[in-house]
Design a protein around this motif. Structure first.
Motif, mmCIF file in Angstrom:
data_model
loop_
_atom_site.group_PDB
_atom_site.id
_atom_site.type_symbol
_atom_site.label_atom_id
_atom_site.label_comp_id
_atom_site.label_asym_id
_atom_site.label_seq_id
_atom_site.Cartn_x
_atom_site.Cartn_y
_atom_site.Cartn_z
ATOM 1 N N ALA A 191 1.264 -0.881 -0.061
ATOM 2 C CA ALA A 191 -0.019 -0.177 0.138
ATOM 3 C C ALA A 191 0.872 0.830 -0.246
ATOM 4 N N ASN A 192 0.208 1.743 -0.965
ATOM 5 C CA ASN A 192 1.166 3.346 -1.427
ATOM 6 C C ASN A 192 1.035 4.022 -1.834
ATOM 7 N N PRO A 193 1.157 5.406 -1.548
ATOM 8 C CA PRO A 193 0.261 6.733 -2.936
ATOM 9 C C PRO A 193 -0.375 6.064 -4.315
ATOM 10 N N LYS A 194 1.138 5.812 -4.773
ATOM 11 C CA LYS A 194 0.933 5.235 -6.124
ATOM 12 C C LYS A 194 -0.012 3.496 -6.229
ATOM 13 N N ASN A 195 -0.180 2.780 -5.861
ATOM 14 C CA ASN A 195 -0.885 2.005 -5.936
ATOM 15 C C ASN A 195 -2.359 2.457 -5.931
ATOM 16 N N ILE A 196 -2.597 2.865 -4.248
ATOM 17 C CA ILE A 196 -3.780 3.361 -4.039
ATOM 18 C C ILE A 196 -5.058 4.178 -5.072
#
Length: 370
Positions: free
Chosen positions: A47-52
């Protein structure tokens, strides 16, 4: 193998599909293809901003090595953990789940024998293709290979969930249904609804090369088998419209009439099957013999065979038989376990879970005896 994530925008007549990302750094992927029900997938990724931003509900997930199965993201779960890190669990089902958004309305009825392939196409057309607000944009009818779809029937159906009804027909006759994406031009795609039938690759035939999973060949890593006869129903009493003793009724069974301890009876309430039908803008009565045929068709859909299930793990890297090249979900194969003296000469592969994780790739098939 890489995961492809697409953004889908639907207009009245078409789909616009935009490739948003390509991902090959996930922690695990489960790709569950089913023959008699809608398949599913699960992606477990950091979970990181890009994947979210990438993994959002409503987007399409595909694989660069599978042009037959595409999933819709239906749920996204974020878990935070100080020790193990933050992860997304992304789940969804394949495109057939779009049909679950429709019911069969108005009533579909045919009192003249029609091929099951034609019946399913007509029901899909009336409930998902006509140009109104019920239309599923970009959906079109595809191919119907397989002799099982040549079988004929008379039937009447109303208000059932469209996807569940399609799979009911599939299980009754031994076929399957799938929706795949086909690129038209530019970013325009079509969703194609296909009907098909698995091939016989067992030792009980000589038309196709034999597929044999056996501990003797080192391609059967684990094996389990279960049988449950308590759930079976092999004789149906079907009751249609009417009151009391005047209620229309008939019975249905397959083959020789079961008797004594081999008879497992079932009551089927078919009061929704109308005694009239709409022909050329006129409501006309259905002849009694045709009405009883409709009742029998409904009864045939409710019979339940003894439940058998065989789950195994087969060698994913076996070069003798390669999944999705030499055999496919829906095919009939042979499973042998010499240690227990068990031989299943013709058994159907009804599901396959492909798992990709830190341990590599594994294949977990589900078999069912015919």
């Amino acid at each position: 193998m890489q995961i492809e994530i697409y953004k889908m925008e639907a207009s009245e007549d078409s789909l616009t599909i935009t490739l948003e990302a390509i991902c090959d750094t996930f922690s695990s992927l489960l790709w569950d293809i089913e023959y008699y029900k809608c398949g599913s997938f699960e992606v477990y990724i950091a979970a990181n901003p890009k994947n979210i931003e990438i993994f959002q509900t409503g987007r399409i997930v595909g694989r660069d090595d599978d042009n037959q199965h595409f999933g819709i993201i239906e749920s996204v779960l974020i878990n935070t953990d100080i020790e193990n890190g933050d992860y997304l669990t992304v789940r969804g089902r394949f495109l057939m789940c779009l049909l679950e958004r429709r019911i069969i309305y108005p009533t579909y009825s045919t009192t003249s024998a029609k091929k099951y392939g034609d019946i399913v196409h007509e029901v899909i057309t009336k409930n998902a293709l006509l140009p109104d607000n019920r239309r599923i944009p970009g959906l079109s009818l595809g191919t119907v290979p397989g002799s099982c779809w040549e079988q004929t029937a008379t039937l009447q159906i109303s208000y059932s969930n469209l996807m569940q009804w399609v799979y009911t027909i599939c299980e009754k006759i031994g076929g399957t249904a799938n929706i795949r994406l086909v690129k038209s031009t530019g970013e325009q795609y079509r969703m194609v609804f296909d009907l098909s039938e698995g091939a016989n690759r067992s030792i009980m035939q000589e038309d196709n090369p034999h597929i044999i999973f056996s501990d003797a060949y080192s391609n059967l890593l684990s094996f389990s088998y279960a049988e449950d006869s308590s759930v079976q129903k092999n004789f149906a009493y079907i009751f249609g419209q009417g009151k009391g003793d005047e209620r229309k009724r008939t019975a249905y069974y397959e083959g020789s009439e079961p008797a004594y301890l081999d008879r497992y009876e079932l009551y089927v309430d078919a009061d929704d099957i109308s005694e009239t039908e709409f022909i050329d803008d006129e409501t006309v009565p259905i002849p009694e013999n045709k009405y009883l045929e409709l009742l029998q068709t409904r009864g045939s859909e409710q019979l339940v065979l003894p439940q058998t299930a065989s789950e195994s793990e087969i060698a994913a890297n076996n070069k003798q038989y390669v999944y999705n090249r030499d055999y496919f979900v829906g095919d009939y194969v042979t499973v042998q376990h010499r240690r227990f003296g068990m031989m299943q000469p013709k058994i159907q592969l009804i599901g396959m879970i492909e798992c990709f994780d830190q341990n590599g790739r594994s294949l977990t098939p589900t078999f069912r005896e015919v």
